[in-house]
Design an enzyme around this catalytic site. Sequence first.
Site, PDB file in Angstrom:
ATOM      1  N   GLY A 105       0.872  -1.181   0.000  1.00  0.00           N
ATOM      2  CA  GLY A 105       0.000   0.000   0.000  1.00  0.00           C
ATOM      3  C   GLY A 105       0.901   1.219   0.000  1.00  0.00           C
ATOM      4  N   SER A 150       5.850  -5.497  -0.946  1.00  0.00           N
ATOM      5  CA  SER A 150       5.855  -4.101  -1.399  1.00  0.00           C
ATOM      6  C   SER A 150       6.158  -3.145  -0.225  1.00  0.00           C
ATOM      7  CB  SER A 150       4.528  -3.789  -2.077  1.00  0.00           C
ATOM      8  OG  SER A 150       4.585  -2.583  -2.771  1.00  0.00           O
ATOM      9  N   ALA A 151       5.213  -2.338   0.231  1.00  0.00           N
ATOM     10  CA  ALA A 151       5.475  -1.439   1.365  1.00  0.00           C
ATOM     11  C   ALA A 151       5.930  -2.222   2.603  1.00  0.00           C
ATOM     12  CB  ALA A 151       4.219  -0.632   1.690  1.00  0.00           C
ATOM     13  N   HIS A 158       9.000  -3.323  -6.730  1.00  0.00           N
ATOM     14  CA  HIS A 158       8.429  -2.966  -8.053  1.00  0.00           C
ATOM     15  C   HIS A 158       9.529  -2.369  -8.938  1.00  0.00           C
ATOM     16  CE1 HIS A 158       4.140  -3.234  -6.687  1.00  0.00           C
ATOM     17  NE2 HIS A 158       4.617  -2.774  -5.551  1.00  0.00           N
ATOM     18  N   GLU A 187       9.113  -6.822 -10.056  1.00  0.00           N
ATOM     19  CA  GLU A 187       7.863  -7.527  -9.763  1.00  0.00           C
ATOM     20  C   GLU A 187       8.054  -8.993 -10.141  1.00  0.00           C
ATOM     21  OE1 GLU A 187       4.590  -5.483 -11.617  1.00  0.00           O
ATOM     22  OE2 GLU A 187       4.696  -3.840 -10.167  1.00  0.00           O
TER      23      GLU A 187
END
Lengths: 248, 248
Positions: free
Chosen positions: A93, A126-127, A163, A199
């Site tokens: 997020g 991710s985050a 990413h 990714e």
Amino acid sequence: MGAPGPRRLLLVSNSTLRGGGYLGHCQQHVRSFLGQKVKRVLFIPYALHDRDAYAKTAREKFESLGYGLDSIHDSPDPVEAVRKSEAIFIGGGNTFRLLKALYDNSLLQEIRKRVLEDGIPYMGSSAGTNVATFSINTTNDMPIVYPPSLQALGLVPFNINPHYLDPDVNSTHMGETRAERILQYHEEPNTPPVLGLREGAMLLVEGDKATLQGVTGARLFLRGEKPTEHEPGTDFSFLLTDGNSQKP
Amino acid sequence: MGAPGPRRLLLVSNSTLRGGGYLGHCQQHVRSFLGQKVKRVLFIPYALHDRDAYAKTAREKFESLGYGLDSIHDSPDPVEAVRKSEAIFIGGGNTFRLLKALYDNSLLQEIRKRVLEDGIPYMGSSAGTNVATFSINTTNDMPIVYPPSLQALGLVPFNINPHYLDPDVNSTHMGETRAERILQYHEEPNTPPVLGLREGAMLLVEGDKATLQGVTGARLFLRGEKPTEHEPGTDFSFLLTDGNSQKP
């Protein structure tokens, strides 16, 4: 940092790969990482605004893999929830929002202790991968809120750019490429290595051993050196040794 | 904010448009904005690491347009340089680095005074446009350093997203689109409007009148409303009225 320990981390670049469902591309890695001893996972949904919906998505996925899931936002005492957790998963997020909420809830020290001293497995996507590293200085996210610091959990002594995106030679857009942004970071003094995880890629850390997993490879940026390309399977253990991390 | 005043701003999305030289796409706007009364421009190169090289590039361009250029980094007293300036231009680069340097050199208050009280022209490009607004919460840049606040010069009471980029329908990349990032910002309480300025667009502010210039248009994001598309020539003066800025 980098001292022998039971540290176990699965740091995933992205939650969803085009064409697959939530955590679909890494579900085999998740299962083999968590194993059979873990029964329930503590989920931290702070990176997204709608925490209920986010916990529902994560719960469905983890239950399909055979694990129960408790979301920390349902707990009256988040610090206690971390203290009792068997495994932690922090989802993606907005990284600024996530890190600020970790600070606001006084969770950083307790997560560090559980993972680095007690050896419970930590998974980030991710985050959730960004905040596991030294700092969030190399996030791609918009600074929609102001955390009290950019220093993060420091479960590893370097940074990750999730990413990670190769320059698009056909683009007419004049914004900086990802590589240019990371090089700008390295223009600042005393900045640690940055691992650009494409990714589909993830980093598995078991104690003092770090291995690149997934299928898409990674690009490593060391301050003052040319970026280098790395295939799946690469041993990145040298990045775990603080101070020695500038040379492979 | 928004009170009648001699404020004069030219807020440009990007320094270079594909196929043109530095400030090439907006040089006519620069000339008509600065006019004939201004003789020398004070340049602030803090957003890039190599300030000498950056000042050289900017100086060549401004001299070709008939203006002298002094770079603030050559001055022994940056605050005094702002005090004596006839016009200010802040160039692009990394917005975090730029804002931190403005704070480190105690320049925010003095720039605000020169522009909002004394009425000298302010021109910004990319990061220099970001710092002119309410805050840098909607920059696209990587947070390579940690400024003491994300609050910026506040020469206008809203935010701008420079290099605004429409979603690429052919992309397989799963990172958030620009619009999604801005919507995440507006999930936070009390967040001001965000004007997405495409590359090639710029906003001209003269007192209480704001007009969209350039050729590529802009996208306006108001908290809780659907984004709207705006053609060159749009009157955005309503955005200058603090508190009234949620409805056009």
